[in-house]
Write a protein that holds these residues in place. Structure first.
Motif, mmCIF file in Angstrom:
data_model
loop_
_atom_site.group_PDB
_atom_site.id
_atom_site.type_symbol
_atom_site.label_atom_id
_atom_site.label_comp_id
_atom_site.label_asym_id
_atom_site.label_seq_id
_atom_site.Cartn_x
_atom_site.Cartn_y
_atom_site.Cartn_z
ATOM 1 N N SER A 70 0.664 -10.001 3.802
ATOM 2 C CA SER A 70 2.008 -9.754 3.285
ATOM 3 C C SER A 70 2.690 -8.546 3.911
ATOM 4 O O SER A 70 3.865 -8.318 3.664
ATOM 5 N N GLY A 71 1.953 -7.750 4.671
ATOM 6 C CA GLY A 71 2.547 -6.539 5.223
ATOM 7 C C GLY A 71 2.386 -5.327 4.326
ATOM 8 O O GLY A 71 2.819 -4.233 4.677
ATOM 9 N N ALA A 72 1.723 -5.512 3.183
ATOM 10 C CA ALA A 72 1.579 -4.399 2.233
ATOM 11 C C ALA A 72 0.287 -3.625 2.453
ATOM 12 O O ALA A 72 -0.149 -2.876 1.577
ATOM 13 N N HIS A 73 -0.328 -3.785 3.634
ATOM 14 C CA HIS A 73 -1.648 -3.188 3.852
ATOM 15 C C HIS A 73 -1.642 -1.673 3.761
ATOM 16 O O HIS A 73 -2.638 -1.083 3.367
ATOM 17 N N MET A 74 -0.508 -1.024 4.117
ATOM 18 C CA MET A 74 -0.516 0.442 4.109
ATOM 19 C C MET A 74 -0.453 1.009 2.687
ATOM 20 O O MET A 74 -0.650 2.206 2.485
ATOM 21 N N THR A 75 -0.146 0.197 1.703
ATOM 22 C CA THR A 75 -0.267 0.657 0.320
ATOM 23 C C THR A 75 -1.547 0.142 -0.335
ATOM 24 O O THR A 75 -2.199 0.864 -1.085
ATOM 25 N N LEU A 76 -1.910 -1.121 -0.048
ATOM 26 C CA LEU A 76 -3.047 -1.723 -0.756
ATOM 27 C C LEU A 76 -4.388 -1.147 -0.316
ATOM 28 O O LEU A 76 -5.241 -0.824 -1.151
ATOM 29 N N PHE A 77 -4.605 -1.009 0.996
ATOM 30 C CA PHE A 77 -5.885 -0.447 1.457
ATOM 31 C C PHE A 77 -6.126 0.966 0.914
ATOM 32 O O PHE A 77 -7.194 1.234 0.347
ATOM 33 N N PRO A 78 -5.152 1.887 1.076
ATOM 34 C CA PRO A 78 -5.389 3.246 0.563
ATOM 35 C C PRO A 78 -5.667 3.268 -0.935
ATOM 36 O O PRO A 78 -6.498 4.029 -1.418
ATOM 37 N N ARG A 79 -4.985 2.395 -1.686
ATOM 38 C CA ARG A 79 -5.189 2.365 -3.140
ATOM 39 C C ARG A 79 -6.617 1.910 -3.473
ATOM 40 O O ARG A 79 -7.267 2.494 -4.343
ATOM 41 N N VAL A 80 -7.100 0.885 -2.775
ATOM 42 C CA VAL A 80 -8.470 0.415 -3.014
ATOM 43 C C VAL A 80 -9.462 1.529 -2.695
ATOM 44 O O VAL A 80 -10.383 1.812 -3.468
ATOM 45 N N ILE A 81 -9.252 2.186 -1.564
ATOM 46 C CA ILE A 81 -10.177 3.254 -1.154
ATOM 47 C C ILE A 81 -10.165 4.407 -2.160
ATOM 48 O O ILE A 81 -11.214 4.941 -2.532
ATOM 49 N N GLN A 82 -8.973 4.738 -2.647
ATOM 50 C CA GLN A 82 -8.865 5.824 -3.627
ATOM 51 C C GLN A 82 -9.593 5.463 -4.925
ATOM 52 O O GLN A 82 -10.334 6.269 -5.485
#
Lengths: 144, 310
Positions: A70-82
């Protein structure tokens, strides 16, 4: 069972965070990991980072593979890692695939996403990556 | 780790379940430490053919229990590939609504070669969830055909899920899975043929006879995807547990289960001890002799067991 060395199965969560509505790629990867002898927990579409991390904790997985188109990787990945850090799960391997522009890859890797696999990556490459990363982690070798 | 599980630490619980599944030596000690805390949860099995809607029913049942203030542990079993040893565990797909509820713990398990509809470690994993304090533990078997009946030994109450169009009258009088039901759910009851499925099951139950005072498995129509009939299903499941308690069957069932478990553990311990006491190569010598037909396996086994002075 005593005697024979117990086998530690590799368990992996494959998840689709965000809103994109098709998961063919994720299923292909899940199947390839299954065929490589791993136990793959498949959670389906539209998972929030909270749902993904909760499932990773309950299922005690070695790795999480996220597929994002979806293009939302720059928000979703960091959130999962956090969230993983908050739950004390920072040693869970995180990798991802989908549509991720080259220029975003260094930042994602800096955050702790260990592997990014774009369209056209062979499933063998991903299976090898997962197996090697987990072997090294279990052997207590530092991650590079 | 046992202390963490007792204290409600979800991470410790998840870790211990993995050790139990992997049959890690440390799991035995933790299970032993937790054993006194087990025996409190009502264990409910959900079995039936693939595609009858077991996971969706489990999802809806968990929601009903939560509305009634009870906590729920879920063990969902899916098959391991006999070729690769891998598995796709997909039951969570139907349980996404349960995410974020700290009163629910879901664990997916692969059968790892076991054929009875559960994994070999399932009953131990259930004990861990019981010890962790979950009021109800729902155990979903693999999509079961006719003979996968291990669940009846593990659960207090077994729900057999049927759906319209899955078989005719003759299926209903065969031996096997239908015999282990304490409660029937006829799921997808909005589809054509639901009533004839109910009729076939009623006919089978009539043939079983049953004495007064015996439990006759009730049949509940459900449409799990909408939650229809699920509170009634849960009521029937609870009624079965009350029946078990009041009739003294619960205690008897538990003794039977413990007896089976103890005999299996004793067999295992004895086998391990015996094999460990053989002199190196002794087993192989017998293997060779039997393979060459110089000895028969019965005499070989007898010699291996009885030759020593212990």
């Amino acid at each position: 069972m005593e005697g024979a060395m117990p086998e530690e199965k590799i368990r992996i969560l494959i998840a689709k965070p965000g809103l994109d509505g098709h998961d063919r790629g994720a299923k292909v990867i899940a199947r390839a990991l299954r065929d490589a002898g791993m136990e793959v927990i498949y959670t389906g579409l539209r998972q929030t980072p909270e749902m993904i991390v909760e499932a990773a904790l309950q299922e005690d997985v070695d790795a999480i593979g996220l597929s994002i188109l979806s293009g939302a990787h720059m928000t979703l990945f960091p959130r999962v890692i956090q969230l993983l850090k908050e739950k004390g799960l920072e040693d869970v391997l995180v990798f991802g695939g989908g549509i991720i522009p080259d220029q975003d890859v260094p930042e994602l890797k800096r955050l702790g996403v260990r592997g990014i696999f774009g369209p056209g990556t062979s499933t063998d490459t991903i299976v090898e990556f997962v197996r090697e990363e987990i072997r090294r982690h279990r052997a207590g070798e530092p991650r590079q | 780790m046992a202390a963490g599980v007792s204290a409600g630490d979800a991470r410790a619980l998840a870790r211990l379940i993995s050790l139990v599944e992997d049959e890690h030596p440390s799991a035995r000690a933790a299970l032993a430490a937790l054993y006194a805390r087990t025996g409190r949860a009502h264990l409910v099995g959900i079995t039936g053919a693939p595609g009858t809607g077991k996971s969706t029913l489990v999802n809806e049942m968990a929601k009903v229990y939560r509305r009634r203030g009870l906590t729920v542990g879920i063990v969902a079993v899916d098959p391991t590939s006999p070729f690769s040893g891998g598995a796709i565990l997909g039951d969570r797909v139907r349980m996404r609504e349960l995410a974020g509820d700290p009163g629910i713990f879901i664990r997916s398990m692969a059968t790892r070669g076991s054929l009875g509809g559960l994994a070999r470690a399932t009953s131990d994993v259930v004990k861990v969830l019981d010890a962790a304090g979950y009021d109800r533990v729902l155990i979903e078997t693999v999509g079961a055909g006719q003979a996968e009946v291990d669940i009846a030994k593990t659960a207090h109450t077994t729900i057999v899920v049927e759906a319209p169009g899955f078989g005719d009258d003759i299926q209903a009088i065969k031996a096997g899975i239908l015999e282990i039901a304490d409660v029937f759910a006829v799921n997808k009851a909005d589809r054509e043929g639901a009533d004839s499925t109910v009729t076939a099951l009623e006919m089978m139950l009539d043939l079983n006879g049953g004495e007064p005072g015996c439990w006759r498995p009730p049949i509940v129509k459900t449409v799990a995807i909408r939650g229809d009939g699920v509170p009634e299903l849960v009521d029937r499941v609870e009624a079965h547990y009350d029946h078990l308690r009041q009739s003294g069957l619960l205690a008897r069932k538990e003794e039977e289960r413990v007896r089976d478990e103890l005999v299996a553990l004793v067999q295992h311990e004895l086998t391990e001890a015996l094999l460990a006491s053989l002199r190196p190569g002794e087993l192989d010598e017998w293997v060779q002799r039997v393979a060459r037909r110089e000895a028969d396996p019965y005499t070989a086994a007898r010699n291996l067991v009885h030759r020593r002075d212990c």
